[in-house]
Design an enzyme around this catalytic site. Structure first.
Site, PDB file in Angstrom:
ATOM      1  CB  THR A 177      -0.801  -0.152   0.980  1.00 35.44           C
ATOM      2  OG1 THR A 177      -1.301  -0.994   1.216  1.00 35.44           O
ATOM      3  CG2 THR A 177      -1.584   1.170   1.120  1.00 35.44           C
ATOM      4  CB  CYS A 251       5.801  -3.122  11.822  1.00 39.52           C
ATOM      5  SG  CYS A 251       7.267  -2.008  11.965  1.00 39.52           S
ATOM      6  CB  ALA A 255      -0.839  -2.504  10.353  1.00 36.52           C
ATOM      7  NE  ARG A 256      -1.048  -9.241  11.755  1.00 35.46           N
ATOM      8  CZ  ARG A 256       0.340  -9.866  12.216  1.00 35.46           C
ATOM      9  NH1 ARG A 256       0.178 -10.006  13.290  1.00 35.46           N
ATOM     10  NH2 ARG A 256      -0.002 -10.898  11.295  1.00 35.46           N
ATOM     11  CD  GLN A 292     -42.291 -13.623  11.621  1.00 36.08           C
ATOM     12  OE1 GLN A 292     -41.324 -14.808  11.123  1.00 36.08           O
ATOM     13  NE2 GLN A 292     -42.983 -13.394  12.736  1.00 36.08           N
ATOM     14  CD  GLU A 376      -1.027  -5.007   7.604  1.00 37.92           C
ATOM     15  OE1 GLU A 376       0.078  -5.562   7.786  1.00 37.92           O
ATOM     16  OE2 GLU A 376      -1.634  -3.452   7.162  1.00 37.92           O
ATOM     17  CB  THR A 378      -4.992 -15.211   6.046  1.00 34.45           C
ATOM     18  OG1 THR A 378      -3.853 -16.215   6.716  1.00 34.45           O
ATOM     19  CG2 THR A 378      -3.845 -14.721   5.058  1.00 34.45           C
ATOM     20  CG  PHE A 396       1.742 -21.409  12.473  1.00 33.08           C
ATOM     21  CD1 PHE A 396       2.030 -20.113  11.971  1.00 33.08           C
ATOM     22  CD2 PHE A 396       1.818 -21.343  14.245  1.00 33.08           C
ATOM     23  CE1 PHE A 396       0.750 -18.954  11.724  1.00 33.08           C
ATOM     24  CE2 PHE A 396       0.805 -20.439  13.942  1.00 33.08           C
ATOM     25  CZ  PHE A 396       0.571 -19.275  13.021  1.00 33.08           C
TER      26      PHE A 396
END
Length: 397
Positions: A177, A251, A255-256, A292, A376, A378, A396
């Site tokens: 970005t 960082c 952002a998250r 409804q 940022e 998934t 992981f």
């Protein structure tokens, strides 16, 4: 309806603040929120659909956002506003009520470009870059993601080789970005002593950018590739006070945090649009709000919005008190983005065919949120982060 019933309904909390969350905010927090909300209503919403359709970023709004103190607003000194985490979150919420592209710009500028300079830079670097970035005269971007390494950022391949008084960078960064309009890129590369951060200036030989076109999401935002071909970066542009993945991951947590707030603004806009439409749209000689199934959709939307707003507010209180843990950020980012996207989809359903046009903001927000769902971290990655925290098992590997 009886007079007693009318009086009872008159005392009900507003449909857009069903849990009276405003009462939990200080005067300063309400002032920040309302100031940004007014800016978005007056300057963003009237034009953002045209920018989305054209695939252009409203760069003319950058000086105005800087004037409001939104760029690096949660940082201290060097021309930054030094506001609280909650104030920053509320600003993100109101910006994303306009469009995710505006919130993304502010988030990248403050949390991904200015924050690492503030946290890990030398005094000379802070003096050189931060005041101009706070004024919006210098735009920054953040280069971590690569074509072959997104979620697995620890295995990035962009390299930095020391050669006297410069580092030579080679590699590519993707989905960046602000990349094509940035004056400086915070680039994370693998050096001999581990992953290091570099301030790469726009005119550095060997550094080029290309804009990613044909997007169906975040169209009112600049998304780019960064290319480094024997790019010679002065040693003075190395961030001296961090080494390893702790730098870029800290960082990303900044952002998250902003995302966990911001998407609530997009969800609120979709909910309010659907609610207004349902009250006004007549079918079978009745407003569809009287049916409804429509009420059920609206109830789920507002319930999830209340929950997400409370989650974000507690996240901000934890951050302001110095008690915030990255797992809490993952929980809020995962939940709030997921529910905002579902709210947009249900709101589009209520509007029927009208919901797919740019006359209404819902499909624009829905498309944007598809990107926010991914960037940022998934949804799957945040799920595994939380899973590891509660079970002690690393999924992981």
């Amino acid at each position: 309806m009886s007079q007693a019933e009318n009086e009872r309904l008159a005392k009900m909390p507003a449909a857009t603040d069903l849990y009276q969350i405003d009462s939990l905010l200080s005067e300063e927090e309400l002032l920040v929120r309302d100031t940004v909300r007014r800016f978005v209503a007056e300057r963003v919403k009237p034009q953002i659909a045209e920018h989305f359709e054209a695939g252009t970023f409203p760069q003319e709004l950058v000086p105005e956002m800087a004037e409001l103190g939104l760029l690096g607003m949660h940082l201290e000194g060097y021309g930054c506003a030094g506001m609280s985490a909650v104030c920053y979150g509320l600003a993100c919420q109101e910006l994303e009520a306009g469009d995710s592209g505006l919130r993304s710009f502010v988030s990248v500028q403050g949390s991904l470009a200015m924050y690492p300079i503030s946290a890990f830079g030398s005094e000379e670097q802070k003096q050189r870059w931060l005041p101009g970035m706070a004024r919006g005269e210098i735009i920054g971007c953040f280069g971590l993601t690569e074509p072959d390494y997104g979620s697995d950022a620890a295995h990035l391949t962009t390299s930095a080789r020391r050669d006297g008084d410069v580092y030579i960078l080679n590699g590519t960064k993707l989905w960046i970005t602000n990349g094509s309009i940035a004056h400086v890129a915070i680039v994370w590369a693998r050096a001999e002593d581990g992953v290091r951060g570099f301030l790469v200036e726009r005119d550095t030989p060997g550094f080029t950018t290309s804009t990613i076109s044909h997007k169906l999401s975040l169209r009112a935002s600049v998304t780019s590739e960064l290319h480094f071909a024997d790019c010679r970066v002065p040693v003075a542009n190395l961030l001296p006070n961090v080494r390893g993945m702790r730098g870029p991951l800290s960082c990303l947590n900044e952002a998250r945090y902003g995302i966990a707030w911001g998407v609530n603004g997009a969800a609120r806009t979709c909910y309010e649009t659907a609610l207004t439409y349902a009250r006004e749209r007549l079918q079978f000689q009745r407003p569809i709000a009287s049916f409804q199934l429509v009420q059920q959709k609206l109830v789920v939307m507002v319930t999830e919005l209340v929950k997400a707003e409370l989650l974000a507010l507690q996240l901000g209180r934890l951050k302001d008190s110095g008690r915030l843990h990255p797992v809490q950020i993952s929980l809020a980012k995962r939940n709030n983005v997921r529910e905002a996207l579902q709210t947009a989809r249900e709101a589009r359903n209520i509007l029927g065919a009208n919901g797919i046009t740019l006359e209404y903001p819902i499909s624009r927000h829905m498309n944007n949120l598809e990107s926010v769902f991914t960037y940022e971290g998934t949804d799957d990655i945040h799920t595994l982060i939380i899973g590891q925290a509660i079970t002690g098992e690393n999924a992981f590997a």
